[in-house]
Write an enzyme that holds these catalytic residues in place. Structure first.
Site, PDB file in Angstrom:
ATOM      1  N   LYS A 107       0.848  -1.194   0.000  1.00  0.00           N
ATOM      2  CA  LYS A 107       0.000   0.000   0.000  1.00  0.00           C
ATOM      3  C   LYS A 107       0.873   1.229   0.000  1.00  0.00           C
ATOM      4  O   LYS A 107       2.011   1.194   0.498  1.00  0.00           O
ATOM      5  CB  LYS A 107      -0.885   0.036   1.242  1.00  0.00           C
ATOM      6  CG  LYS A 107      -2.134   0.855   1.044  1.00  0.00           C
ATOM      7  CD  LYS A 107      -3.175   0.002   0.340  1.00  0.00           C
ATOM      8  CE  LYS A 107      -4.483   0.654   0.123  1.00  0.00           C
ATOM      9  NZ  LYS A 107      -5.476  -0.356  -0.268  1.00  0.00           N
ATOM     10  N   GLY A 219     -21.037   6.765   1.973  1.00  0.00           N
ATOM     11  CA  GLY A 219     -19.934   7.041   1.046  1.00  0.00           C
ATOM     12  C   GLY A 219     -20.457   6.945  -0.374  1.00  0.00           C
ATOM     13  O   GLY A 219     -21.044   5.927  -0.751  1.00  0.00           O
ATOM     14  N   TYR A 220     -20.274   8.017  -1.157  1.00  0.00           N
ATOM     15  CA  TYR A 220     -20.773   7.973  -2.543  1.00  0.00           C
ATOM     16  C   TYR A 220     -19.649   8.306  -3.513  1.00  0.00           C
ATOM     17  O   TYR A 220     -19.796   9.052  -4.463  1.00  0.00           O
ATOM     18  CB  TYR A 220     -21.975   8.928  -2.699  1.00  0.00           C
ATOM     19  CG  TYR A 220     -23.035   8.380  -3.631  1.00  0.00           C
ATOM     20  CD1 TYR A 220     -23.734   7.217  -3.322  1.00  0.00           C
ATOM     21  CD2 TYR A 220     -23.339   9.023  -4.839  1.00  0.00           C
ATOM     22  CE1 TYR A 220     -24.694   6.709  -4.177  1.00  0.00           C
ATOM     23  CE2 TYR A 220     -24.309   8.525  -5.698  1.00  0.00           C
ATOM     24  CZ  TYR A 220     -24.984   7.365  -5.356  1.00  0.00           C
ATOM     25  OH  TYR A 220     -25.954   6.849  -6.207  1.00  0.00           O
ATOM     26  N   GLY A 221     -18.473   7.723  -3.235  1.00  0.00           N
ATOM     27  CA  GLY A 221     -17.337   7.851  -4.150  1.00  0.00           C
ATOM     28  C   GLY A 221     -17.434   6.743  -5.184  1.00  0.00           C
ATOM     29  O   GLY A 221     -18.530   6.262  -5.499  1.00  0.00           O
ATOM     30  N   ASN A 222     -16.279   6.295  -5.666  1.00  0.00           N
ATOM     31  CA  ASN A 222     -16.271   5.265  -6.712  1.00  0.00           C
ATOM     32  C   ASN A 222     -17.003   4.001  -6.254  1.00  0.00           C
ATOM     33  O   ASN A 222     -17.939   3.537  -6.907  1.00  0.00           O
ATOM     34  CB  ASN A 222     -14.825   4.952  -7.110  1.00  0.00           C
ATOM     35  CG  ASN A 222     -14.748   3.826  -8.127  1.00  0.00           C
ATOM     36  OD1 ASN A 222     -14.824   2.653  -7.774  1.00  0.00           O
ATOM     37  ND2 ASN A 222     -14.638   4.155  -9.392  1.00  0.00           N
ATOM     38  N   ALA A 223     -16.610   3.458  -5.103  1.00  0.00           N
ATOM     39  CA  ALA A 223     -17.206   2.192  -4.646  1.00  0.00           C
ATOM     40  C   ALA A 223     -18.680   2.382  -4.295  1.00  0.00           C
ATOM     41  O   ALA A 223     -19.546   1.618  -4.743  1.00  0.00           O
ATOM     42  CB  ALA A 223     -16.420   1.656  -3.455  1.00  0.00           C
ATOM     43  N   GLY A 224     -18.992   3.410  -3.505  1.00  0.00           N
ATOM     44  CA  GLY A 224     -20.362   3.599  -3.024  1.00  0.00           C
ATOM     45  C   GLY A 224     -21.359   3.886  -4.140  1.00  0.00           C
ATOM     46  O   GLY A 224     -22.453   3.312  -4.163  1.00  0.00           O
TER      47      GLY A 224
HETATM   48  N1  GLU Z   1      -7.065   0.084  -3.653  1.00  0.00           N
HETATM   49  C1  GLU Z   1      -7.839  -1.084  -3.960  1.00  0.00           C
HETATM   50  C2  GLU Z   1      -7.923  -2.010  -2.767  1.00  0.00           C
HETATM   51  O1  GLU Z   1      -7.834  -1.591  -1.622  1.00  0.00           O
HETATM   52  C3  GLU Z   1      -7.339  -1.758  -5.222  1.00  0.00           C
HETATM   53  C4  GLU Z   1      -5.918  -2.185  -5.178  1.00  0.00           C
HETATM   54  C5  GLU Z   1      -5.401  -2.670  -6.528  1.00  0.00           C
HETATM   55  O2  GLU Z   1      -6.146  -2.650  -7.474  1.00  0.00           O
HETATM   56  O3  GLU Z   1      -4.243  -3.045  -6.559  1.00  0.00           O
HETATM   57  O4  GLU Z   1      -8.162  -3.170  -2.904  1.00  0.00           O
END
Ligand code: GLU
Length: 416
Positions: A107, A219-224
């Site tokens: 990360k 949360g209403y970003g990409n995932a939400g």
């Molecule tokens: N950031 C995303 C996660 O937490 C995707 C990570 C990725 O695609 O490598 O899973």
């Protein structure tokens, strides 16, 4: 992002310890699994639009590469801490193992507030970050991706910077890129789509009919936002409440998630959506709905509000939204939790597909991406559920047991 009383890395270690005990792993393996393999602390100098040079602090942590090159996103956030990045890199390790893709965990993060920065400043920061970690990443080594407040455009700049330094086009160094420059079809909504597949499997297991089942999303970003759209499209659910950092909206008759997204794009927030009542970010978690989806940041479900959660299923699209105390309460109250590194593994799964396509220079149709994602998510859900039923543990511990045993096995086979 670090709650003052909760250290996410300590929590990640405690969760690991519990599963290691249940699995009976050797202390040598346990010790190796408890800490990141490598940590980089970076200082990035960026020329701001006003002509001044600003220093930004950044991190890249490579947690474990026993099963393959390290993989994980980069977050741009004002409250980023090294312990948050450590925890998230550990969770990436378990995530890639759980969906059984041949990658490890990593990360990255930069302490910054992208909301107050111009496009030019963000581009210089993205490129500066890559220049600092250039030597330590690469398609065979460590492959970054987007995460909180980083976008496909930033991935494009990062890939370009890496390619410039290498002297040739290297799309396989970063995933989550725009499709025009080596991104995969289906990567945009992959985190939410994968999560919705696991909700489908959970509902099957619980014999819950998802047609018109009510959904609340924090949360209403990409995932939400994609979770709202796809819960309706794939499962026929009714999205009754959503929120973002500015507040939330509620309508028992349900919203059209596309119109809410348009409204957010226009006004900067979901609040004041026509015809909806206002609701706070706190209240949204306690609503009487079938499915609750925390899709924002860490530790929003705590021992204070966990007893008030009425949802039957919690789909953790965010990383680390539930504290360990809250976990116990939810388990006793028979709330079915789809743990984060299972629920949100769709993103990295399609990132893996993107990387495979980059390395083979052969690109897939959207249907193929969806089918393969469904297979991976369903398999991971079933492996976790089987462990949960067999071991009489909650879904989070079960997910840890499946994932950690796979990483441990790879380490043993490699003679670590
Ligand atoms: N950031 C995303 C996660 O937490 C995707 C990570 C990725 O695609 O490598 O899973």
């Amino acid at each position: 992002m670090q709650n003052k009383r909760l250290n996410p890395f300590k929590i990640a270690q405690a969760q690991l310890d519990e599963s290691v005990k249940k699995l009976g792993l050797a202390p040598r393996i346990h010790r190796l699994l408890r800490k990141p393999m490598r940590e980089y602390r970076l200082t990035i100098l960026v020329k701001m639009d006003n002509g001044r040079i600003k220093r930004f602090k950044g991190f890249r942590i490579q947690y474990n590469d026993a099963r393959g090159p390290c993989k994980g996103g980069i977050r741009f956030h004002p409250e980023e801490t090294i312990d948050t990045v450590r925890a998230l890199s550990a969770w990436m390790t378990w995530k890639t193992a759980l969906v059984d893709i041949p990658l490890g965990g990593a990360k990255g993060g930069v302490i910054c507030n992208p909301k107050t920065m111009s496009g030019g400043e963000l581009e210089r920061l993205s490129r500066g970050y890559i220049r600092k970690i250039f030597k330590y990443i690469g398609p065979e080594r460590d492959i970054p991706a987007p995460d909180v407040y980083t976008t496909p455009q930033m991935m494009a700049w990062m890939m370009d910077e890496y390619s410039k330094l290498k002297g040739y086009y290297c799309p396989g160094v970063i995933t989550g890129k725009p499709v025009e420059i080596g991104g995969s079809l289906g990567r945009g909504d992959a985190t939410a789509r994968g999560g919705i597949y696991t909700v489908r499997e959970a509902a099957r297991h619980l014999r819950l009919n998802t047609k018109n089942a009510t959904v609340a999303i924090q949360g209403y970003g990409n995932a939400g936002s994609y979770a709202a759209i796809l819960s309706r499209e794939i499962l026929g659910c009714k999205v009754v409440a959503v929120s973002d950092t500015k507040g939330g909206i509620y309508n028992p008759d349900g919203f059209d998630p596309h119109s809410v997204l348009q409204h957010k794009k226009k006004t900067g927030s979901v609040i004041n959506f026509p015809g909806a009542k206002s609701i706070t970010n706190k209240d949204i978690l306690e609503l009487d709905v079938d499915i609750l989806c925390p899709a924002a940041l860490e530790y929003v479900i705590t021992k204070q509000n966990a007893p008030k959660v009425k949802a039957k299923i919690i789909a953790e699209l965010a990383n680390g939204p539930t504290t360990p105390d809250a976990d116990k309460i939810l388990y006793n109250n028979k709330v079915f939790v789809i743990p984060d590194f299972l629920c949100n593994a769709g993103g990295v799964t399609v990132s893996y597909f993107e990387w495979v396509q980059n390395l083979s220079n052969f690109y897939w149709e959207l249907e193929e991406v969806h089918q393969r994602l469904d297979k991976k998510m369903t398999r991971a859900f079933k492996d976790t559920l089987n462990m949960c039923l067999k071991g009489k543990v909650n879904m989070r511990v079960a997910a840890y047991m499946v994932a950690v045993s796979r990483v441990a096995r790879a380490m043993e086979l490699r003679g670590w």
